[in-house]
Structures are given as C-alpha cells and as structure tokens.
Design a protein around this motif. Structure first.
Motif, PDB file in Angstrom:
ATOM      1  N   GLY A   1      34.989 -10.504   4.386  1.00 20.66           N
ATOM      2  CA  GLY A   1      34.447  -9.342   5.070  1.00 20.66           C
ATOM      3  C   GLY A   1      34.150  -8.179   4.155  1.00 20.66           C
ATOM      4  O   GLY A   1      33.772  -7.124   4.621  1.00 20.66           O
ATOM      5  N   LEU A   2      34.331  -8.350   2.849  1.00 22.10           N
ATOM      6  CA  LEU A   2      34.069  -7.273   1.891  1.00 22.10           C
ATOM      7  C   LEU A   2      33.069  -7.740   0.840  1.00 22.10           C
ATOM      8  O   LEU A   2      32.944  -8.935   0.587  1.00 22.10           O
ATOM      9  CB  LEU A   2      35.363  -6.840   1.207  1.00 22.10           C
ATOM     10  CG  LEU A   2      36.469  -6.333   2.136  1.00 22.10           C
ATOM     11  CD1 LEU A   2      37.767  -6.156   1.374  1.00 22.10           C
ATOM     12  CD2 LEU A   2      36.061  -5.033   2.805  1.00 22.10           C
ATOM     13  N   PHE A   3      32.366  -6.789   0.228  1.00 17.80           N
ATOM     14  CA  PHE A   3      31.440  -7.151  -0.833  1.00 17.80           C
ATOM     15  C   PHE A   3      31.378  -6.059  -1.893  1.00 17.80           C
ATOM     16  O   PHE A   3      31.797  -4.926  -1.665  1.00 17.80           O
ATOM     17  CB  PHE A   3      30.048  -7.482  -0.275  1.00 17.80           C
ATOM     18  CG  PHE A   3      29.184  -6.294   0.050  1.00 17.80           C
ATOM     19  CD1 PHE A   3      28.029  -6.044  -0.682  1.00 17.80           C
ATOM     20  CD2 PHE A   3      29.493  -5.443   1.095  1.00 17.80           C
ATOM     21  CE1 PHE A   3      27.217  -4.964  -0.376  1.00 17.80           C
ATOM     22  CE2 PHE A   3      28.677  -4.364   1.404  1.00 17.80           C
ATOM     23  CZ  PHE A   3      27.539  -4.127   0.663  1.00 17.80           C
ATOM     24  N   TYR A   4      30.867  -6.431  -3.037  1.00 13.48           N
ATOM     25  CA  TYR A   4      30.696  -5.533  -4.185  1.00 13.48           C
ATOM     26  C   TYR A   4      29.236  -5.088  -4.182  1.00 13.48           C
ATOM     27  O   TYR A   4      28.353  -5.882  -4.495  1.00 13.48           O
ATOM     28  CB  TYR A   4      31.068  -6.296  -5.450  1.00 13.48           C
ATOM     29  CG  TYR A   4      30.858  -5.560  -6.747  1.00 13.48           C
ATOM     30  CD1 TYR A   4      31.443  -4.324  -6.968  1.00 13.48           C
ATOM     31  CD2 TYR A   4      30.081  -6.118  -7.748  1.00 13.48           C
ATOM     32  CE1 TYR A   4      31.256  -3.664  -8.168  1.00 13.48           C
ATOM     33  CE2 TYR A   4      29.900  -5.470  -8.956  1.00 13.48           C
ATOM     34  CZ  TYR A   4      30.484  -4.238  -9.159  1.00 13.48           C
ATOM     35  OH  TYR A   4      30.302  -3.579 -10.343  1.00 13.48           O
ATOM     36  N   PRO A   5      28.946  -3.846  -3.786  1.00 14.21           N
ATOM     37  CA  PRO A   5      27.564  -3.418  -3.585  1.00 14.21           C
ATOM     38  C   PRO A   5      26.601  -3.593  -4.766  1.00 14.21           C
ATOM     39  O   PRO A   5      25.445  -3.948  -4.533  1.00 14.21           O
ATOM     40  CB  PRO A   5      27.702  -1.949  -3.193  1.00 14.21           C
ATOM     41  CG  PRO A   5      29.043  -1.895  -2.522  1.00 14.21           C
ATOM     42  CD  PRO A   5      29.894  -2.833  -3.339  1.00 14.21           C
ATOM     43  N   PRO A   6      26.996  -3.375  -6.026  1.00 14.30           N
ATOM     44  CA  PRO A   6      26.011  -3.589  -7.093  1.00 14.30           C
ATOM     45  C   PRO A   6      25.625  -5.054  -7.306  1.00 14.30           C
ATOM     46  O   PRO A   6      24.725  -5.343  -8.077  1.00 14.30           O
ATOM     47  CB  PRO A   6      26.713  -3.048  -8.344  1.00 14.30           C
ATOM     48  CG  PRO A   6      27.693  -2.068  -7.837  1.00 14.30           C
ATOM     49  CD  PRO A   6      28.171  -2.658  -6.539  1.00 14.30           C
ATOM     50  N   ASP A   7      26.295  -5.969  -6.634  1.00 11.76           N
ATOM     51  CA  ASP A   7      26.007  -7.396  -6.561  1.00 11.76           C
ATOM     52  C   ASP A   7      24.813  -7.830  -7.429  1.00 11.76           C
ATOM     53  O   ASP A   7      23.675  -7.857  -6.956  1.00 11.76           O
ATOM     54  CB  ASP A   7      25.743  -7.736  -5.088  1.00 11.76           C
ATOM     55  CG  ASP A   7      25.634  -9.228  -4.855  1.00 11.76           C
ATOM     56  OD1 ASP A   7      26.161 -10.000  -5.662  1.00 11.76           O
ATOM     57  OD2 ASP A   7      25.008  -9.612  -3.856  1.00 11.76           O
ATOM     58  N   PRO A   8      25.049  -8.173  -8.683  1.00 13.66           N
ATOM     59  CA  PRO A   8      23.924  -8.507  -9.569  1.00 13.66           C
ATOM     60  C   PRO A   8      23.238  -9.822  -9.188  1.00 13.66           C
ATOM     61  O   PRO A   8      23.869 -10.726  -8.656  1.00 13.66           O
ATOM     62  CB  PRO A   8      24.588  -8.635 -10.947  1.00 13.66           C
ATOM     63  CG  PRO A   8      26.008  -8.963 -10.654  1.00 13.66           C
ATOM     64  CD  PRO A   8      26.340  -8.314  -9.342  1.00 13.66           C
ATOM     65  N   SER A   9      21.954  -9.891  -9.455  1.00 13.53           N
ATOM     66  CA  SER A   9      21.204 -11.130  -9.208  1.00 13.53           C
ATOM     67  C   SER A   9      21.762 -12.276 -10.036  1.00 13.53           C
ATOM     68  O   SER A   9      21.661 -13.436  -9.662  1.00 13.53           O
ATOM     69  CB  SER A   9      19.735 -10.940  -9.551  1.00 13.53           C
ATOM     70  OG  SER A   9      19.151 -10.005  -8.683  1.00 13.53           O
ATOM     71  N   SER A  10      22.333 -11.941 -11.177  1.00 21.83           N
ATOM     72  CA  SER A  10      22.869 -12.954 -12.091  1.00 21.83           C
ATOM     73  C   SER A  10      24.336 -13.267 -11.819  1.00 21.83           C
ATOM     74  O   SER A  10      25.032 -13.775 -12.691  1.00 21.83           O
ATOM     75  CB  SER A  10      22.713 -12.461 -13.528  1.00 21.83           C
ATOM     76  OG  SER A  10      23.400 -11.234 -13.696  1.00 21.83           O
ATOM     77  N   LYS A  11      24.811 -13.001 -10.602  1.00 22.19           N
ATOM     78  CA  LYS A  11      26.241 -13.138 -10.313  1.00 22.19           C
ATOM     79  C   LYS A  11      26.802 -14.524 -10.590  1.00 22.19           C
ATOM     80  O   LYS A  11      27.990 -14.661 -10.821  1.00 22.19           O
ATOM     81  CB  LYS A  11      26.546 -12.705  -8.890  1.00 22.19           C
ATOM     82  CG  LYS A  11      25.933 -13.555  -7.813  1.00 22.19           C
ATOM     83  CD  LYS A  11      26.250 -12.968  -6.452  1.00 22.19           C
ATOM     84  CE  LYS A  11      25.385 -13.633  -5.399  1.00 22.19           C
ATOM     85  NZ  LYS A  11      25.453 -12.904  -4.163  1.00 22.19           N
ATOM     86  N   GLY A  12      25.967 -15.539 -10.592  1.00 23.92           N
ATOM     87  CA  GLY A  12      26.449 -16.876 -10.889  1.00 23.92           C
ATOM     88  C   GLY A  12      26.757 -17.100 -12.356  1.00 23.92           C
ATOM     89  O   GLY A  12      27.433 -18.059 -12.721  1.00 23.92           O
ATOM     90  N   SER A  13      26.273 -16.202 -13.216  1.00 27.82           N
ATOM     91  CA  SER A  13      26.463 -16.414 -14.650  1.00 27.82           C
ATOM     92  C   SER A  13      26.953 -15.178 -15.400  1.00 27.82           C
ATOM     93  O   SER A  13      27.012 -15.187 -16.619  1.00 27.82           O
ATOM     94  CB  SER A  13      25.143 -16.882 -15.279  1.00 27.82           C
ATOM     95  OG  SER A  13      24.151 -15.886 -15.118  1.00 27.82           O
ATOM     96  N   CYS A  14      27.287 -14.118 -14.691  1.00 24.19           N
ATOM     97  CA  CYS A  14      27.737 -12.913 -15.394  1.00 24.19           C
ATOM     98  C   CYS A  14      29.206 -12.630 -15.091  1.00 24.19           C
ATOM     99  O   CYS A  14      29.795 -13.201 -14.181  1.00 24.19           O
ATOM    100  CB  CYS A  14      26.871 -11.717 -15.013  1.00 24.19           C
ATOM    101  SG  CYS A  14      27.125 -11.097 -13.339  1.00 24.19           S
ATOM    102  N   PHE A  15      29.785 -11.733 -15.868  1.00 23.64           N
ATOM    103  CA  PHE A  15      31.168 -11.324 -15.698  1.00 23.64           C
ATOM    104  C   PHE A  15      31.196  -9.842 -15.365  1.00 23.64           C
ATOM    105  O   PHE A  15      30.286  -9.097 -15.736  1.00 23.64           O
ATOM    106  CB  PHE A  15      31.970 -11.577 -16.980  1.00 23.64           C
ATOM    107  CG  PHE A  15      32.126 -13.042 -17.295  1.00 23.64           C
ATOM    108  CD1 PHE A  15      33.157 -13.773 -16.740  1.00 23.64           C
ATOM    109  CD2 PHE A  15      31.227 -13.677 -18.128  1.00 23.64           C
ATOM    110  CE1 PHE A  15      33.300 -15.122 -17.017  1.00 23.64           C
ATOM    111  CE2 PHE A  15      31.356 -15.031 -18.413  1.00 23.64           C
ATOM    112  CZ  PHE A  15      32.396 -15.757 -17.855  1.00 23.64           C
TER     113      PHE A  15
END
Length: 166
Positions: free
Chosen positions: A1-15
């Motif tokens: 039910g929570l999320f990280y707003p800056p949610d990068p497009s590269s979330k699958g490969s970034c830290f």
C-alpha cells in the motif's frame, strides 16, 4: 500500500544509492518531484574512507544540510551506503488521458496549458510519430500523429476532476 514517488524507470536495474547520487526523478516527477524531496537521512562513505551520517530532522531552516551535497553529485563526493527515504500511500485512483497532435508545438502548447491550469498530472509524456505508431498503432486517430499522455493520480475525486478538465 506504499510507494516511493520518484520511482525511476530503471527500477529493475538501479540501486537507491545511485538514485540518490543522480537526484533522479522518474516518470512521475511532474507531480511528485525528485529524490531530494524524499531524502530524510544519508550515510555516505567519503573517498578517504570516513563515514558521514546526515542528521534526521523534521525540517531545517538554518545551517548547512550535509546530505544535499551528495544529491546529484553522481558519486564524485562519496558513495551513498544508506538512505532513509519518505514513502507515500499508494494513490487511490489513476486516470489516463491521451491526445493526438499534428505538431510538436501543438503538443507542447497542450502541456503548457495543462500545467498553467494547475492540473498536476503525475506523468506527462510526448510520443513522437515512431513511438506513437509502436504504442498506439491500432488507434485510428493516432495515425501519423504525436501523442501526449497524461497520467493523473491521487484521491478519486481529484483524479476525476483533472481528467474531466483535460
């Protein structure tokens, strides 16, 4: 039910450390801002090996904010090893609206009007003719056009109103 707003497009490969070092924004930056708006505390290892911990304050109006030195520094001043970040409740509703335009200027004018009208979409994206064909190839009105996509999200009543105005 929570999320990280800056949610990068590269979330699958970034830290997260790299996200902070880049001061990334992601596709929802129009509404939610960038990483600097969500950093509460950082631990950074300097090139000398020294470890710096920024302080966790509710808000600060005076004095230097050490963590701000490292936001967007791209790792040149130190390596982020820990970060305390704000997270938000997931939006109640999402509304998608798209428009086809003949020119880039018309697309930009529509975006300008939207933002000046104080409509605050989470995502604003322009697709050129090639990307429009790829993503909207079956939509007759999109043929040989540019597409502007708006994603509105938040409380249901607000999303409904923004979509209606658009």
């Amino acid at each position: 039910g929570l999320f990280y707003p800056p949610d990068p497009s590269s979330k699958g490969s970034c830290f997260i450390g790299g996200n902070v070092a880049e001061n990334s924004g992601g596709p929802k930056a129009v509404k939610y801002g960038v990483v600097k708006d969500y950093v509460l505390n950082l631990e950074v290892v300097l090139p000398t090996g020294e470890i710096i911990n920024s302080k966790l304050y509710p808000r600060a109006a005076v004095g230097p904010m050490v963590d701000r030195l490292f936001l967007g520094s791209e790792g040149t001043l130190g390596i982020v090893t820990e970060a305390t970040l704000q997270i938000w409740p997931y939006p109640e509703k999402r509304g998608l609206v798209s428009f086809a335009f003949s020119t880039m200027q018309d697309s930009l004018d529509a975006i300008k009007w939207t933002l000046q009208s104080q409509i605050n979409p989470a995502v604003v994206r322009i697709y050129d003719e090639i990307e429009t064909k790829r993503h909207f190839g079956k939509v007759k009105e999109a043929k040989n056009k540019l597409m502007v996509v708006f994603v509105c999200e938040g409380p249901a009543r607000l999303v409904d109103l923004e979509v209606q105005i658009l």
